[in-house]
Enzyme design. Structure first.
Site, mmCIF file in Angstrom:
data_model
loop_
_atom_site.group_PDB
_atom_site.id
_atom_site.type_symbol
_atom_site.label_atom_id
_atom_site.label_comp_id
_atom_site.label_asym_id
_atom_site.label_seq_id
_atom_site.Cartn_x
_atom_site.Cartn_y
_atom_site.Cartn_z
ATOM 1 N N LYS A 5 11.206 -24.855 5.789
ATOM 2 C CA LYS A 5 11.325 -24.106 4.535
ATOM 3 C C LYS A 5 12.781 -23.770 4.191
ATOM 4 O O LYS A 5 13.071 -23.403 3.057
ATOM 5 C CB LYS A 5 10.469 -22.854 4.583
ATOM 6 C CG LYS A 5 8.985 -23.191 4.556
ATOM 7 C CD LYS A 5 8.094 -21.980 4.370
ATOM 8 C CE LYS A 5 6.651 -22.378 4.177
ATOM 9 N NZ LYS A 5 6.008 -22.857 5.417
HETATM 10 C C1 LIG Z 1 4.795 -23.613 5.467
HETATM 11 C C2 LIG Z 1 4.549 -24.326 6.745
HETATM 12 C C3 LIG Z 1 3.642 -25.421 6.840
HETATM 13 C C4 LIG Z 1 2.801 -25.880 5.686
HETATM 14 O O1 LIG Z 1 3.528 -26.482 4.656
HETATM 15 P P1 LIG Z 1 2.849 -26.668 3.204
HETATM 16 O O2 LIG Z 1 3.945 -27.117 2.333
HETATM 17 O O3 LIG Z 1 2.346 -25.295 2.838
HETATM 18 O O4 LIG Z 1 1.747 -27.641 3.348
HETATM 19 C C5 LIG Z 1 3.527 -26.079 8.055
HETATM 20 N N1 LIG Z 1 4.211 -25.680 9.141
HETATM 21 C C6 LIG Z 1 5.084 -24.635 9.101
HETATM 22 C C7 LIG Z 1 5.786 -24.232 10.335
HETATM 23 C C8 LIG Z 1 5.278 -23.914 7.915
HETATM 24 O O5 LIG Z 1 6.124 -22.877 7.892
#
Ligand SMILES: *Cc1c(COP(=O)(O)O)cnc(C)c1O
Length: 429
Positions: free
Chosen positions: A103
């Protein structure tokens, strides 16, 4: 480039509005109006060259080439190691950014782009965001010290991990962390109420930074492009990419990367017990429902918001979607067993989210080379990983540095009027 709403293709905005609005006024999500094949123009194989190549069609009309270069330099200052586990299985580690999760790509990019848009417009605004843990840290880190933006983060008091709380509360300056006496749903409800409040809307210049913002998806294309290009150039492999998925934003960005010509064969979505999408692909019926709690908690999503984008991209035709993506569900027991077997076979420590992906790659790929997107650093889930593997996981510097920093946080009851007073008063300062 222009962006249209998934609910009305005539509702069209430019990138600045798409990013500042977050969601279209008709409730739809913004989609790029075109996918231009740019892969042949790729000028170098490093992350920054790929980033410039991929971003240009999307933000090039609004930002100059020099501005794009600056955004890329400021936003993507960490590696994406591609680790090979066996002949046909790779792991792309997306977790070497400041908050140790993928993210960070979205958080850093969106902060830099929003700040530059606001500079051009001579405006200031306040980002209001609710977090169950991970998003808040990436947003706080990205927006920290940006001149024209204040950030207010609501999180459920006592319901995020100690490390996650440190990632929210140790910034200060333009970042305000507020612990709410309530759940994550209460926090999210407060945010929604704030956006619907006319008085706040008029005076507080509020915006959001949640995962449905197209400004978070666009930069996530970059690591797909980077690893696909690397495998293609070095080994003439067009990988199948396995994506541990919750809200299906990450995999949407992968689809965009393929649409603009990057060498990817197809995608496999890996979910935990929240299996709305695998069920949809199996039965043709989409039934969103409340999420259940699992070991891979960042994927505990019962109504994945980006399915609206994926449906739109393929004209709401499930059979077309299934040509590009298949989807499988993995239980917590299978996740734990995979973490253990991967550690034994390859001496590789995967966090629970990544392990969901590895499980699916091992079981469901048809003799194709897979890259599993490793979405978080195992140290972010230290307690669980140590318990499951019986090993000690040292804290990386990004986390250990936080332990000595003072925390700054406010505490409010689950009350909209208290939040509103705070936002109106903060605005006057
Ligand atoms: C947010 C997140 C996901 C999921 O990603 P999406 O874009 O919501 O499908 C998977 N793994 C981790 C560690 C995350 O922080």
């Amino acid at each position: 480039m222009q962006f249209y709403s998934t609910r009305n293709s005539n509702h069209i905005v430019n990138i600045d509005e798409a990013i500042l609005n977050g969601i279209a006024s008709d409730g739809g999500l913004y989609m790029p109006s075109a996918f231009t094949n740019v892969y042949e123009q790729l000028a170098g194989n490093d992350l920054h060259s790929v980033a410039e190549n991929m971003l240009t069609p999307f933000i090039g009309g609004y930002f100059s080439t020099d501005e794009i270069k600056a955004i890329v330099r400021e936003s993507f200052c960490f590696d994406v190691p591609l680790v090979q586990l066996n002949e046909q299985l790779y792991v792309a580690e997306l977790f070497h950014g400041p908050t140790l999760a993928f993210k960070d790509f979205g958080g850093m990019f969106m902060a830099n782009v929003m700040s530059k848009i606001l500079q051009k417009q001579g405006r200031k605004l306040t980002i209001l965001v609710a977090t169950s843990g991970d998003t808040g840290g990436a947003v706080a880190n990205g927006f920290f010290d940006k001149e024209n933006i204040d950030v207010v983060i609501l999180y459920p008091k006592g319901k995020v991990s100690d490390l996650q709380e440190l990632q929210l509360t140790t910034f200060g300056k333009n970042i305000t962390a507020i612990a709410v006496d309530g759940t994550f749903d209460d926090c999210q409800h407060l945010v929604k109420t704030a956006f619907a409040d006319q008085e706040l809307k008029a005076s507080a210049n509020l915006s959001s930074a949640n995962s449905i913002n197209i400004g978070r998806l666009i930069p996530q294309m970059i690591y797909y492009g980077y690893v696909a290009n690397k495998l293609f150039k070095e080994k003439t492999i067009r990988p199948t990419i396995v994506v541990p998925s919750g809200n299906f934003g990450n995999i949407s960005a992968g689809l965009f990367a393929k649409q603009i010509g990057y060498p990817i064969t197809r995608f496999i979505a890996a979910t935990n017990a929240n299996d709305v999408v695998p069920e949809y692909f199996n039965t043709g019926t989409y039934t969103p429902r409340p999420s259940v709690q699992t070991l891979s908690n960042a994927m505990d999503v019962g109504a994945p918001s980006n399915m609206e984008r994926i449906n739109n991209l393929f004209g709401n035709d499930v059979s077309k979607i299934k040509d590009e993506i298949s989807a499988y569900t993995v239980s917590d027991e299978q996740t734990k067993a995979t973490m253990q077997s991967i550690y034994e076979k390859y001496n590789y420590i995967a966090d629970p989210h990544t392990a969901v992906g590895i499980r699916v790659a091992e079981e469901k790929a048809n003799n194709e080379t897979c890259v599993v997107m490793a979405t978080a650093h195992p140290a972010k889930f230290k307690a669980d990983v140590e318990l499951i593997l019986g090993v000690n996981i040292p804290l990386p510097k990004q986390l250990s540095d936080l332990l000595n920093k003072p925390q700054q946080k406010l505490n409010i009851p689950n009350s909209f009027s208290v939040l509103k007073d705070f936002l109106l008063t903060a605005q006057k300062k």
